[in-house]
Write a protein that holds these residues in place. Structure first.
Motif, mmCIF file in Angstrom:
data_model
loop_
_atom_site.group_PDB
_atom_site.id
_atom_site.type_symbol
_atom_site.label_atom_id
_atom_site.label_comp_id
_atom_site.label_asym_id
_atom_site.label_seq_id
_atom_site.Cartn_x
_atom_site.Cartn_y
_atom_site.Cartn_z
ATOM 1 N N LYS A 73 0.817 -1.215 0.000
ATOM 2 C CA LYS A 73 0.000 0.000 0.000
ATOM 3 C C LYS A 73 0.854 1.271 0.000
ATOM 4 C CE LYS A 73 -2.126 1.493 3.846
ATOM 5 N NZ LYS A 73 -1.690 2.845 4.182
ATOM 6 N N THR A 74 1.497 1.510 1.149
ATOM 7 C CA THR A 74 2.197 2.768 1.320
ATOM 8 C C THR A 74 3.405 2.854 0.395
ATOM 9 O OG1 THR A 74 1.542 2.569 3.614
ATOM 10 C CG2 THR A 74 3.082 4.331 3.080
ATOM 11 N N ARG A 110 3.513 9.649 4.024
ATOM 12 C CA ARG A 110 2.518 9.726 5.094
ATOM 13 C C ARG A 110 2.963 10.752 6.119
ATOM 14 N NH1 ARG A 110 1.049 3.658 6.930
ATOM 15 N NH2 ARG A 110 3.300 3.582 7.057
ATOM 16 N N THR A 135 11.731 7.741 10.773
ATOM 17 C CA THR A 135 10.837 7.546 9.626
ATOM 18 C C THR A 135 10.144 8.867 9.290
ATOM 19 O OG1 THR A 135 8.904 6.999 10.959
ATOM 20 C CG2 THR A 135 10.361 5.181 10.394
ATOM 21 N N PHE A 168 10.863 1.819 15.488
ATOM 22 C CA PHE A 168 9.737 1.174 14.827
ATOM 23 C C PHE A 168 10.223 -0.059 14.064
ATOM 24 C CE2 PHE A 168 7.586 0.602 10.716
ATOM 25 C CZ PHE A 168 6.381 0.126 11.200
ATOM 26 N N LYS A 216 3.710 4.496 20.691
ATOM 27 C CA LYS A 216 2.767 4.894 19.648
ATOM 28 C C LYS A 216 2.852 3.832 18.560
ATOM 29 C CE LYS A 216 5.494 7.458 16.333
ATOM 30 N NZ LYS A 216 6.906 7.280 16.663
ATOM 31 N N ALA A 273 0.361 0.966 15.727
ATOM 32 C CA ALA A 273 -0.894 0.419 15.237
ATOM 33 C C ALA A 273 -1.838 0.146 16.407
ATOM 34 C CB ALA A 273 -0.637 -0.859 14.464
ATOM 35 N N ASN A 315 10.647 -4.323 4.018
ATOM 36 C CA ASN A 315 9.817 -5.458 4.441
ATOM 37 C C ASN A 315 9.084 -6.123 3.266
ATOM 38 O OD1 ASN A 315 8.084 -3.371 3.993
ATOM 39 N ND2 ASN A 315 6.903 -3.602 5.886
HETATM 40 N N1 ATP Z 1 7.107 5.253 12.803
HETATM 41 C C1 ATP Z 1 6.150 4.477 13.289
HETATM 42 N N2 ATP Z 1 5.989 4.330 14.609
HETATM 43 C C2 ATP Z 1 5.027 3.543 15.111
HETATM 44 N N3 ATP Z 1 4.172 2.853 14.359
HETATM 45 C C3 ATP Z 1 4.258 2.946 13.030
HETATM 46 C C4 ATP Z 1 5.248 3.771 12.423
HETATM 47 N N4 ATP Z 1 5.102 3.660 11.087
HETATM 48 C C5 ATP Z 1 4.089 2.828 10.870
HETATM 49 N N5 ATP Z 1 3.566 2.376 12.027
HETATM 50 C C6 ATP Z 1 2.462 1.431 12.206
HETATM 51 O O1 ATP Z 1 2.830 0.158 11.685
HETATM 52 C C7 ATP Z 1 1.929 -0.243 10.686
HETATM 53 C C8 ATP Z 1 2.641 -1.053 9.623
HETATM 54 O O2 ATP Z 1 3.725 -0.351 9.080
HETATM 55 P P1 ATP Z 1 3.859 -0.062 7.515
HETATM 56 O O3 ATP Z 1 2.725 0.769 7.098
HETATM 57 O O4 ATP Z 1 5.222 0.440 7.241
HETATM 58 O O5 ATP Z 1 3.690 -1.541 6.972
HETATM 59 P P2 ATP Z 1 3.788 -2.139 5.509
HETATM 60 O O6 ATP Z 1 3.670 -3.612 5.660
HETATM 61 O O7 ATP Z 1 4.943 -1.598 4.801
HETATM 62 O O8 ATP Z 1 2.485 -1.719 4.788
HETATM 63 P P3 ATP Z 1 2.271 -0.640 3.687
HETATM 64 O O9 ATP Z 1 3.573 -0.068 3.274
HETATM 65 O O10 ATP Z 1 1.576 -1.360 2.622
HETATM 66 O O11 ATP Z 1 1.354 0.340 4.337
HETATM 67 C C9 ATP Z 1 1.314 1.037 10.174
HETATM 68 O O12 ATP Z 1 0.079 0.812 9.650
HETATM 69 C C10 ATP Z 1 1.234 1.878 11.436
HETATM 70 O O13 ATP Z 1 0.100 1.547 12.192
#
Ligand code: ATP
Ligand code: K
Ligand code: MG
Length: 675
Positions: free
Chosen positions: A290-291, A299, A328, A363, A382, A384, A513
Motif C-alpha cells: 500500500k504505502t 505519510r 521515519t 519502529f 505509539k 498500530a 519489508n
Molecule cells: N514510525 C512508526 N511508529 C510507530 N508505528 C508505526 C510507524 N510507522 C508505521 N507504524 C504502524 O505500523 C503499521 C505497519 O507499518 P507499515 O505501514 O510500514 O507496513 P507495511 O507492511 O509496509 O504496509 P504498507 O507499506 O503497505 O502500508 C502502520 O500501519 C502503522 O500503524
C-alpha cells in the motif's frame, strides 16, 4: 530508428560473422557452414548458378546478423547517454571524528558515508541516513520532475549519477564502484549480460531438431537421386537445406528477445532477467504494497485527537517524546506537528533525553510500534491500534471504548491511525489519543486497475496497516481484494499460496519489508523510490514508481511470446511451401508424375533453386520491423488470439513463398546462365 543509424549498423552484421558468435544461433550457423562449402565449390568450379547461390547464402547470414544488430542499436545509443551520467565524481567522505575528506567517487567503499549538497552529483548508490533533499533523477529516469529522498523510510534510496537539487543529505554507500545501478543499467540496455530465457532455449532446441531432420532428409535425397540417374550437386543440396531449415525464426529469434527488453526500457522498466519478462506475459495475480506503492508514501501527521480525559498538550507532549528519535518520515512529521502544541521548555532534544538516560524504541514492521522509556520510569508507545492496545492490556489497564470510534473514523477516511499511550512507572497505563497520518492515493489508479482486470489479472493490496484503512484505500484505488495487518512473512506466504496451483504472481513493492516477497514473486517489480533492499530483491525496477506499470510489463511479455510464436509459425509454414516449390523442379525430368504438384511452373530447376534461396534471405529483412515492433497484442482471450495468429501467420506463411518465389523466378529467368 532513423536511416543514418540503419546504415551505420551495417558493419556490425559483418563483425557478427565470427563463428563463435554465430554458434549461439544454430540455424544460422548451419547456413554459415553451407556458405563456406559453396564458396569453396564455386571457386573450384565457377558458374553463374554456383556464384549466385553462394552470394545469397552469405547475404542470408548477414541479414540475420543485421536483424540482431538493429535490435541492439537502440540500447547501444541509450548506453552511450547513460555513460555520460557516469562521469567521474568527487565525494566528500565523512570521517569518524566528523570531519570530511575529498576522495574520487570510484574510490568509495560499501559503508562509507558521504555528504552531498545542493548542486552536487551523488557519487554512488546508497541510502540516505540523514537529512531530506530533492533530487533530480532525470539522468536515469528521463523524468525531469524532482523527487524527494529522505532518511528513515521507504524513500531513502539514492542512485549514483543523480543530482541533489536542494538541501543536504548524508548517504551511506551500498554498492561497490563498477557494480552500481547505473553500471548495471548500462550493461542491461547494451544487452551485454543478456541470457537466453527458458522459452528461447526450448524454441532453439526445437529449431535444432528441425534442422537435423532436414539435414537427414536432404542427405537421403542424394542416393535416391543417384539411383534415378540424376545426382544433385553439393551446391543444390546446400541450397535445398537452407531453404528447408527454419532460417526466418532462427535469424530473428534473438532480435525478438532484445526488442522485448528494449520496449520495457522505453517504458522506464529495467528487467534484470529475460525470464521475468516472459513470466509477466502469463501473470494471473498482482500483489501490491500500500504505502509508497499505491499511495504516494509521504505519510504525514495531520491532526491529533485526544481520548478520555487526556488534554491536547498531554497527548502532543507524549507523541513528541515518542517520535523524537523516530527517523521515519511518519515520526518526523509527528515531531513537526506536535512541536506547535508545546512550550519551549517541553520541546527537549533527542540528544538531551539520551544523555539523561532515555531509551528509544525503534519502529519495526513486526512490532508496529515505536516509543521511548524515560529515566523517570515513564514509558510512551505509539503505533498500530492492535499493537498499542495489546501493550495497554499487558499494563493491566482497559482500552477505552471511545478509542475505537476515533481510529475507525480515521481508518474509514483512508488515514492511518497511530495510537499513543503512556505508562507511569508502576502507575496506571492510559491511552492518550490518536495521531492521524494522511497519505494520498497515486493518480489514475482506478482506471488502470480496471484495465488489468480486463487482461485477466487479479489485484490484491497487502499492507501492514489496519483493515479499515486498508479497505478505504483498496476501495479508492479500485483493487479487487486486500489483506490487512500483513507481516513480511504473511506477504511471502500469500505469494506462495497463489503460486501453488502453478499460477504466476507479480509483486510490486518499495519497502525493505517487501524484499522477501519481491524475491519470491515470479515478477518482482521494485519502485525506484523504494529502498535498496527492495530494488536488490526484485527482478525489475520501475523508474517511474508506478504500480499500474504492470499493464505495460504484461503487454510486453505477452507480445514477446506472441511475436515469437507468430514468426515461428510463419517460418515453418514458409519452409513447407518452399518444399513444394523446389522438389518438383529438381526431379521433374526424372519423375514426370511430379508434374501434378508442380503448381509453380518455374523457369528452370536452377532458377527455382536460386529464387527460393533469394526469397529465403529477403523474407528475413522483410520481417525485421515486425520482429522489433512485435505483433500487436490486444486483451482478448488467448484462444481467439491463437486462432487469429494461426490464420494470419500460418496461412500467410504458406502463401507468401509461392507468390514471392514465382516473382523472383520471373525476374531472374532473364539472367544468362540460369537456363
Ligand atoms: N514510525 C512508526 N511508529 C510507530 N508505528 C508505526 C510507524 N510507522 C508505521 N507504524 C504502524 O505500523 C503499521 C505497519 O507499518 P507499515 O505501514 O510500514 O507496513 P507495511 O507492511 O509496509 O504496509 P504498507 O507499506 O503497505 O502500508 C502502520 O500501519 C502503522 O500503524
Ligand atoms: K528456410
Ligand atoms: Mg511499506
Amino acid at each position: 530508428m532513423n536511416r543514418h543509424t540503419l546504415v551505420a549498423t551495417i558493419p556490425q552484421a559483418f563483425v557478427k560473422l565470427d563463428p563463435r558468435h554465430l554458434f549461439r544461433s544454430p540455424v544460422i550457423f548451419v547456413v554459415w557452414v553451407g556458405s563456406l562449402c559453396t564458396t569453396v565449390l564455386s571457386v573450384l568450379h565457377p558458374s553463374t548458378f554456383a556464384i549466385s547461390i553462394t552470394v545469397w547464402l552469405w547475404i542470408t547470414v548477414l541479414f540475420a546478423n543485421y536483424a540482431e544488430a538493429v535490435a541492439e542499436g537502440r540500447g547501444k545509443a541509450q548506453a552511450a547517454t547513460l555513460r555520460k551520467a557516469r562521469k567521474e565524481t568527487v565525494a566528500r567522505r565523512l570521517l569518524p571524528d566528523g570531519s570530511t575528506e575529498t576522495v574520487a567517487g570510484s574510490g568509495l567503499r560499501i559503508g562509507d558515508r558521504v555528504i552531498v549538497e545542493a548542486g552536487e552529483v551523488i557519487p554512488g548508490d546508497g541510502d540516505v541516513v540523514d537529512g531530506v533533499a530533492t533530487v533530480d533523477e532525470s539522468a536515469i529516469t528521463g523524468e525531469s520532475a524532482p523527487v524527494i529522498r529522505e532518511s528513515g523510510g521507504d524513500r531513502c534510496a539514492v542512485t549514483g549519477g543523480t543530482t541533489v537539487l536542494s538541501d543536504r543529505i548524508v548517504v551511506q554507500v551500498a554498492t561497490k564502484p563498477g557494480e552500481t545501478f547505473l553500471d548495471r543499467m548500462i550493461s542491461l540496455v547494451e544487452g551485454a549480460s543478456r541470457q537466453k530465457t527458458p522459452n528461447e532455449i526450448a524454441l532453439n532446441i526445437l529449431l535444432v531438431v528441425l534442422t537435423l531432420i532436414f539435414l537427414v532428409t536432404v542427405m537421403a535425397i542424394q542416393p535416391l537421386a543417384a539411383y534415378s540417374g540424376r545426382e544433385q550437386s553439393i551446391i543444390v543440396l546446400v541450397a535445398l537445406l537452407v531453404c528447408l531449415i527454419p532460417t526466418t525464426i532462427g535469424a530473428l529469434l534473438s532480435a525478438i528477445g532484445i526488442a522485448g527488453m528494449d520496449r520495457l526500457v522505453q517504458h522506464n522498466v529495467l528487467a534484470m532477467s529475460g525470464r521475468s519478462v516472459e513470466a509477466a506475459g502469463d501473470v494471473s495475480t498482482l500483489l501490491l504494497d500500500k504505502t509508497g506503492t499505491i499511495t504516494l508514501g509521504n505519510r504525514h501527521a495531520t491532526e491529533i485527537v485526544t481520548v478520555g480525559r487526556a488534554t491536547n498538550t498531554e497527548l502532543a507532549h507524549a507523541a513528541y517524546l515518542a517520535s523524537l528519535a523516530d527517523g521515519t518520515p511518519e515520526g518526523r512529521s509527528i515531531v513537526d506537528l506536535t512541536r506547535t502544541h508545546l512550550s519551549d521548555q517541553d520541546a527537549v532534544s533527542a540528544e538531551r533525553l539520551t544523555a539523561e538516560g532515555a531509551q528509544f524504541i525503534d519502529f519495526s514492521a513486526a512490532t508496529r510500534m515505536s516509543g521511548v522509556d524515560l529515566p523517570s520510569g515513564v514509558q510512551i508507545r505509539k503505533g498500530a491500534t492492535t499493537s498499542v492496545s495489546q501493550w495497554v492490556l499487558e499494563g493491566g489497564a482497559r482500552v477505552p471504548a471511545a478509542l475505537q470510534q476515533v481510529v475507525d473514523h480515521i481508518g474509514q477516511s483512508g488515514g492511518t491511525p497511530l495510537v499513543v499511550a503512556r505508562r507511569d512507572g508502576d502507575g496506571p497505563t492510559v491511552v492518550l489519543g490518536v495521531v492521524h497520518l494522511k497519505d494520498v492515493v497515486k493518480q489514475g489508479m482506478r482506471k488502470r486497475f480496471r484495465e488489468l482486470r480486463a487482461m485477466g489479472i487479479r489485484t490484491v493490496m497487502i499492507t501492514g496497516d489496519n483493515p479499515l484503512t486498508a479497505a478505504a484505500i483498496a476501495k479508492e484505488a479500485g483493487v479487487d481484494d486486500f489483506l490487512a495487518e500483513a507481516t513480511p512473512e504473511d506477504k511471502m506466504a500469500l505469494i506462495k499460496k497463489e503460486q501453488e496451483g502453478g499460477r504466476l504472481v507479480a509483486m510490486m513493492g518499495d519497502g525493505t519489508n517487501d524484499a522477501p516477497a519481491l524475491a519470491q514473486a515470479d515478477v518482482g517489480v521494485a519502485m525506484n523510490t523504494g529502498t535498496s533492499a527492495a530494488k536488490e530483491a526484485g527482478n525489475m525496477v520501475d523508474l517511474d514508481s508506478d504500480p499500474t506499470k504492470l499493464i505495460e510489463v504484461v503487454a510486453i511479455g505477452k507480445q514477446l511470446l506472441i511475436t515469437r510464436g507468430a514468426l515461428t509459425t510463419f517460418s515453418i509454414a514458409n519452409d513447407v511451401a518452399k518444399y513444394f516449390a523446389i522438389i518438383p523442379a529438381m526431379f521433374l525430368a526424372v519423375f514426370p508424375g511430379l508434374n501434378s504438384i508442380n503448381v509453380m511452373r518455374l523457369h528452370s530447376p536452377q532458377s527455382a533453386m536460386l529464387s527460393a534461396v533469394i526469397f529465403n534471405a529477403l523474407i528475413i529483412v522483410a520481417l525485421i520491423p515486425l520482429a522489433l515492433k512485435g505483433v500487436r497484442y490486444r486483451p482478448v482471450g488467448a484462444g481467439a488470439m491463437l486462432r487469429r495468429n494461426l490464420l494470419i501467420y500460418g496461412l500467410g506463411g504458406v502463401i507468401a513463398p509461392f507468390v514471392g518465389i514465382k516473382l523472383i523466378d520471373l525476374f531472374i529467368s532473364h539472367l544468362p546462365g540460369l537456363g
